[in-house]
Design a protein around this motif. Structure first.
Motif, PDB file in Angstrom:
ATOM      1  N   ASP A 102     -61.332  16.866  33.701  1.00  0.00           N
ATOM      2  CA  ASP A 102     -61.401  15.431  33.933  1.00  0.00           C
ATOM      3  C   ASP A 102     -62.814  14.932  33.647  1.00  0.00           C
ATOM      4  OD1 ASP A 102     -58.760  15.430  34.793  1.00  0.00           O
ATOM      5  OD2 ASP A 102     -59.314  15.783  36.873  1.00  0.00           O
ATOM      6  N   VAL A 103     -62.916  13.946  32.750  1.00  0.00           N
ATOM      7  CA  VAL A 103     -64.216  13.428  32.332  1.00  0.00           C
ATOM      8  C   VAL A 103     -64.275  11.932  32.643  1.00  0.00           C
ATOM      9  CG1 VAL A 103     -65.792  13.150  30.394  1.00  0.00           C
ATOM     10  CG2 VAL A 103     -64.215  15.086  30.434  1.00  0.00           C
ATOM     11  N   PRO A 104     -65.266  11.486  33.419  1.00  0.00           N
ATOM     12  CA  PRO A 104     -65.396  10.053  33.693  1.00  0.00           C
ATOM     13  C   PRO A 104     -65.701   9.275  32.408  1.00  0.00           C
ATOM     14  CG  PRO A 104     -66.780  11.352  35.176  1.00  0.00           C
ATOM     15  CD  PRO A 104     -66.273  12.285  34.124  1.00  0.00           C
ATOM     16  N   SER A 105     -65.080   8.111  32.271  1.00  0.00           N
ATOM     17  CA  SER A 105     -65.299   7.288  31.075  1.00  0.00           C
ATOM     18  C   SER A 105     -66.771   6.926  30.928  1.00  0.00           C
ATOM     19  CB  SER A 105     -64.428   6.031  31.112  1.00  0.00           C
ATOM     20  OG  SER A 105     -64.713   5.258  32.254  1.00  0.00           O
ATOM     21  N   GLU A 106     -67.479   6.784  32.058  1.00  0.00           N
ATOM     22  CA  GLU A 106     -68.908   6.458  31.997  1.00  0.00           C
ATOM     23  C   GLU A 106     -69.697   7.556  31.290  1.00  0.00           C
ATOM     24  OE1 GLU A 106     -67.382   6.712  35.151  1.00  0.00           O
ATOM     25  OE2 GLU A 106     -66.909   4.594  35.335  1.00  0.00           O
ATOM     26  N   GLN A 107     -69.322   8.810  31.522  1.00  0.00           N
ATOM     27  CA  GLN A 107     -70.010   9.940  30.886  1.00  0.00           C
ATOM     28  C   GLN A 107     -69.823   9.882  29.368  1.00  0.00           C
ATOM     29  OE1 GLN A 107     -68.788  13.805  32.339  1.00  0.00           O
ATOM     30  NE2 GLN A 107     -69.922  14.892  30.765  1.00  0.00           N
ATOM     31  N   ILE A 108     -68.608   9.573  28.938  1.00  0.00           N
ATOM     32  CA  ILE A 108     -68.337   9.458  27.506  1.00  0.00           C
ATOM     33  C   ILE A 108     -69.140   8.307  26.921  1.00  0.00           C
ATOM     34  CG2 ILE A 108     -66.567   9.031  25.750  1.00  0.00           C
ATOM     35  CD1 ILE A 108     -64.558  10.367  27.741  1.00  0.00           C
ATOM     36  N   GLY A 109     -69.163   7.174  27.623  1.00  0.00           N
ATOM     37  CA  GLY A 109     -69.927   6.016  27.157  1.00  0.00           C
ATOM     38  C   GLY A 109     -71.401   6.318  26.987  1.00  0.00           C
ATOM     39  N   LEU A 110     -71.973   7.062  27.925  1.00  0.00           N
ATOM     40  CA  LEU A 110     -73.387   7.431  27.817  1.00  0.00           C
ATOM     41  C   LEU A 110     -73.631   8.363  26.632  1.00  0.00           C
ATOM     42  CD1 LEU A 110     -74.276   7.951  31.591  1.00  0.00           C
ATOM     43  CD2 LEU A 110     -75.029   6.082  30.082  1.00  0.00           C
TER      44      LEU A 110
END
Length: 161
Positions: A102-110
């Motif tokens: 599970d990967v937070p969308s915020e992490q992908i955005g960064l």
């Protein structure tokens, strides 16, 4: 592989070769039923990733959506497609090898912001304006000032305010 034209369950591979930066195989296929020709890509997938949205919703990770984000930010910018592919593949590899499903969308955005900053300053500002939800010109000025400070080697002396 199902034919996208006639939905036949059978298709034949006519040609295979490495694609992008060697992280995928490009296959040209033909349908013996209707004669339709199409291309598929085969990639290694280390694990199934799920994106955790800010709302708490879980959605399957979609590499194509990640690629579209880059393409939108880089529209009409002089960046080779191969560099974009490498950036996207790099993000996917980092996510898959992180050990987390599970990967937070915020992490992908960064990760996207970081990659765009290395590819093109204009694309970085475009993406940041949406990602950080800019509300006015001062938001753009602040990010541009940050970029200028980094370019001038003055990243450690950012203004507060």
């Amino acid at each position: 592989m199902r034919c996208p034209y006639c939905s036949s369950e059978d298709s034949q591979v006519k040609d295979s070769r490495p694609a992008e930066d060697g992280t995928a195989i490009r296959r040209r296929r033909v349908c013996p039923n209707c004669g339709g020709r199409f291309t598929t890509f085969e990639r290694v997938q280390l694990r199934e990733l799920t994106v955790l949205k800010k709302t708490g919703r879980r959605v399957p990770f979609d590499r194509d959506k990640l690629m579209r984000s880059f393409e939108i930010a880089l529209r009409k910018r002089p960046v080779d497609r191969e560099r974009i592919e490498r950036a996207v593949s790099g993000i996917v590899r980092r996510l898959e090898s992180s050990g987390e499903q599970d990967v937070p969308s915020e992490q992908i955005g960064l990760m996207v912001i970081e990659a765009l900053k290395a590819l093109d300053d204009v694309a970085f500002v475009r993406y940041a304006s949406v990602y950080r939800d800019f509300s006015g010109a001062e938001d753009f000025e602040k990010v541009i000032a940050e970029l200028s400070a980094q370019i001038n080697g003055d990243a450690g002396h950012e203004r507060n305010g």
